[in-house]
Write a protein that holds these residues in place. Structure first.
Motif, mmCIF file in Angstrom:
data_model
loop_
_atom_site.group_PDB
_atom_site.id
_atom_site.type_symbol
_atom_site.label_atom_id
_atom_site.label_comp_id
_atom_site.label_asym_id
_atom_site.label_seq_id
_atom_site.Cartn_x
_atom_site.Cartn_y
_atom_site.Cartn_z
ATOM 1 N N UNK A 1 0.830 -1.211 0.000
ATOM 2 C CA UNK A 1 0.000 0.000 0.000
ATOM 3 C C UNK A 1 0.865 1.263 0.000
ATOM 4 N N UNK A 2 1.912 1.272 0.804
ATOM 5 C CA UNK A 2 2.818 2.422 0.850
ATOM 6 C C UNK A 2 3.573 2.548 -0.472
ATOM 7 N N UNK A 3 4.040 1.429 -1.010
ATOM 8 C CA UNK A 3 4.746 1.457 -2.290
ATOM 9 C C UNK A 3 3.857 2.049 -3.386
ATOM 10 N N UNK A 4 2.599 1.649 -3.416
ATOM 11 C CA UNK A 4 1.669 2.181 -4.413
ATOM 12 C C UNK A 4 1.505 3.693 -4.251
ATOM 13 N N UNK A 5 1.403 4.165 -3.017
ATOM 14 C CA UNK A 5 1.275 5.608 -2.787
ATOM 15 C C UNK A 5 2.526 6.357 -3.236
ATOM 16 N N UNK A 6 3.683 5.786 -2.962
ATOM 17 C CA UNK A 6 4.938 6.423 -3.383
ATOM 18 C C UNK A 6 4.999 6.493 -4.906
ATOM 19 N N UNK A 7 4.638 5.398 -5.579
ATOM 20 C CA UNK A 7 4.680 5.369 -7.052
ATOM 21 C C UNK A 7 3.676 6.333 -7.668
ATOM 22 N N UNK A 8 2.493 6.443 -7.075
ATOM 23 C CA UNK A 8 1.483 7.380 -7.574
ATOM 24 C C UNK A 8 1.982 8.814 -7.526
ATOM 25 N N UNK A 9 2.691 9.145 -6.464
ATOM 26 C CA UNK A 9 3.122 10.523 -6.235
ATOM 27 C C UNK A 9 4.525 10.802 -6.771
ATOM 28 N N UNK A 10 5.167 9.818 -7.369
ATOM 29 C CA UNK A 10 6.554 9.967 -7.832
ATOM 30 C C UNK A 10 6.682 11.170 -8.769
ATOM 31 N N UNK A 11 7.606 12.046 -8.447
ATOM 32 C CA UNK A 11 7.861 13.193 -9.297
ATOM 33 C C UNK A 11 6.988 14.399 -9.008
ATOM 34 N N UNK A 12 6.055 14.287 -8.084
ATOM 35 C CA UNK A 12 5.192 15.422 -7.740
ATOM 36 C C UNK A 12 5.815 16.171 -6.566
ATOM 37 N N UNK A 13 5.920 17.466 -6.699
ATOM 38 C CA UNK A 13 6.545 18.288 -5.668
ATOM 39 C C UNK A 13 5.695 18.320 -4.391
ATOM 40 N N UNK A 14 6.342 18.353 -3.230
ATOM 41 C CA UNK A 14 5.653 18.511 -1.968
ATOM 42 C C UNK A 14 4.922 17.277 -1.485
ATOM 43 N N UNK A 15 5.328 16.090 -1.922
ATOM 44 C CA UNK A 15 4.641 14.869 -1.508
ATOM 45 C C UNK A 15 5.137 14.404 -0.148
ATOM 46 N N UNK A 16 4.410 13.451 0.425
ATOM 47 C CA UNK A 16 4.840 12.858 1.673
ATOM 48 C C UNK A 16 6.088 12.025 1.450
ATOM 49 N N UNK A 17 6.951 12.034 2.439
ATOM 50 C CA UNK A 17 8.091 11.118 2.473
ATOM 51 C C UNK A 17 7.804 10.121 3.583
ATOM 52 N N UNK A 18 8.388 8.944 3.453
ATOM 53 C CA UNK A 18 8.141 7.852 4.385
ATOM 54 C C UNK A 18 9.448 7.351 4.966
ATOM 55 N N UNK A 19 9.409 6.994 6.230
ATOM 56 C CA UNK A 19 10.476 6.236 6.859
ATOM 57 C C UNK A 19 9.776 5.067 7.533
ATOM 58 N N UNK A 20 10.182 3.861 7.192
ATOM 59 C CA UNK A 20 9.607 2.668 7.819
ATOM 60 C C UNK A 20 10.716 1.937 8.542
ATOM 61 N N UNK A 21 10.505 1.632 9.814
ATOM 62 C CA UNK A 21 11.501 0.873 10.559
ATOM 63 C C UNK A 21 11.167 -0.606 10.467
ATOM 64 N N UNK A 22 12.211 -1.415 10.328
ATOM 65 C CA UNK A 22 12.060 -2.867 10.194
ATOM 66 C C UNK A 22 13.108 -3.536 11.061
ATOM 67 N N UNK A 23 12.661 -4.389 11.971
ATOM 68 C CA UNK A 23 13.600 -5.209 12.750
ATOM 69 C C UNK A 23 13.979 -6.385 11.883
ATOM 70 N N UNK A 24 15.243 -6.510 11.526
ATOM 71 C CA UNK A 24 15.619 -7.519 10.549
ATOM 72 C C UNK A 24 15.793 -8.915 11.115
ATOM 73 N N UNK A 25 15.435 -9.119 12.365
ATOM 74 C CA UNK A 25 15.394 -10.503 12.850
ATOM 75 C C UNK A 25 14.065 -11.139 12.453
ATOM 76 N N UNK A 26 13.149 -10.333 11.910
ATOM 77 C CA UNK A 26 11.890 -10.863 11.362
ATOM 78 C C UNK A 26 12.117 -11.162 9.901
ATOM 79 N N UNK A 27 11.592 -12.257 9.428
ATOM 80 C CA UNK A 27 11.764 -12.621 8.029
ATOM 81 C C UNK A 27 10.633 -12.013 7.233
#
Length: 127
Positions: A98-124
Motif C-alpha cells: 500500500x505504501x509502495x503504491x502511494x509512493x509510485x502514484x506521487x513519484x515526481x510530484x513536488x511537496x509529496x509525503x516522504x516515508x520512513x519505515x523501521x524494520x527489525x531484521x530478525x523478522x523474516x
C-alpha cells in the motif's frame, strides 16, 4: 517531552541519547536494524514534526490488517510535505504494498509525503 517513553523510565534517567552519524536520504527509505537498537527513537528524534504510526499498538495493527488501504485516508488527512514514520512495518506486511503504491502514484510530484519505515531484521519478510 520526547515522544518515545524511555525518558520517563528509571532506565531513561541513566541513559542519554547518542546522536548518529547517519545522514538520511532525501527520498523515502527503510531503516533496518536489530530489535531494540533505537531505530524508531532515532527517527522520532530526527523528524520531530512527523506523523508516527506505531504498529506496536494492537488496535493500530488490527485496523491496518483489516484494511491496509486505509493508509490512503491517513495520508490524505496530512499536509502534503509531512513525513510519515511507520514503526515496525513488518507486523503488517500488506502495508508495504500500500505504501509502495502511494509512493509510485506521487513519484515526481513536488511537496509529496516522504516515508520512513523501521524494520527489525530478525523478522523474516517473505518475498
Amino acid at each position: 517531552m520526547p515522544r518515545w517513553g524511555i525518558s520517563n523510565s528509571k532506565i531513561g534517567l541513566k541513559m542519554e541519547f547518542i546522536p548518529r552519524f547517519f545522514k538520511p536520504p532525501a527520498q523515502s527509505y527503510y531503516l533496518f536494524g536489530p530489535r531494540g537498537t533505537g531505530k524508531a527513537a532515532w527517527a522520532l528524534w530526527y523528524y520531530q514534526d512527523s506523523l508516527h504510526i506505531d504498529l506496536l499498538q494492537q488496535d493500530t495493527v488490527r485496523r491496518f490488517r483489516a484494511r491496509p488501504e486505509r493508509i490512503r485516508e491517513v495520508v490524505r488527512a496530512q499536509p502534503h510535505n509531512r513525513l510519515i514514520i511507520i514503526d515496525k512495518i513488518q507486523r503488517v506486511l500488506d502495508l508495504l504494498s500500500a505504501v509502495h503504491a502511494l509512493i509510485e502514484e506521487k513519484h515526481g510530484i513536488e511537496g509529496i509525503q516522504r516515508w520512513v519505515s523501521t524494520v527489525a531484521y530478525n523478522h523474516i519478510i517473505p518475498r
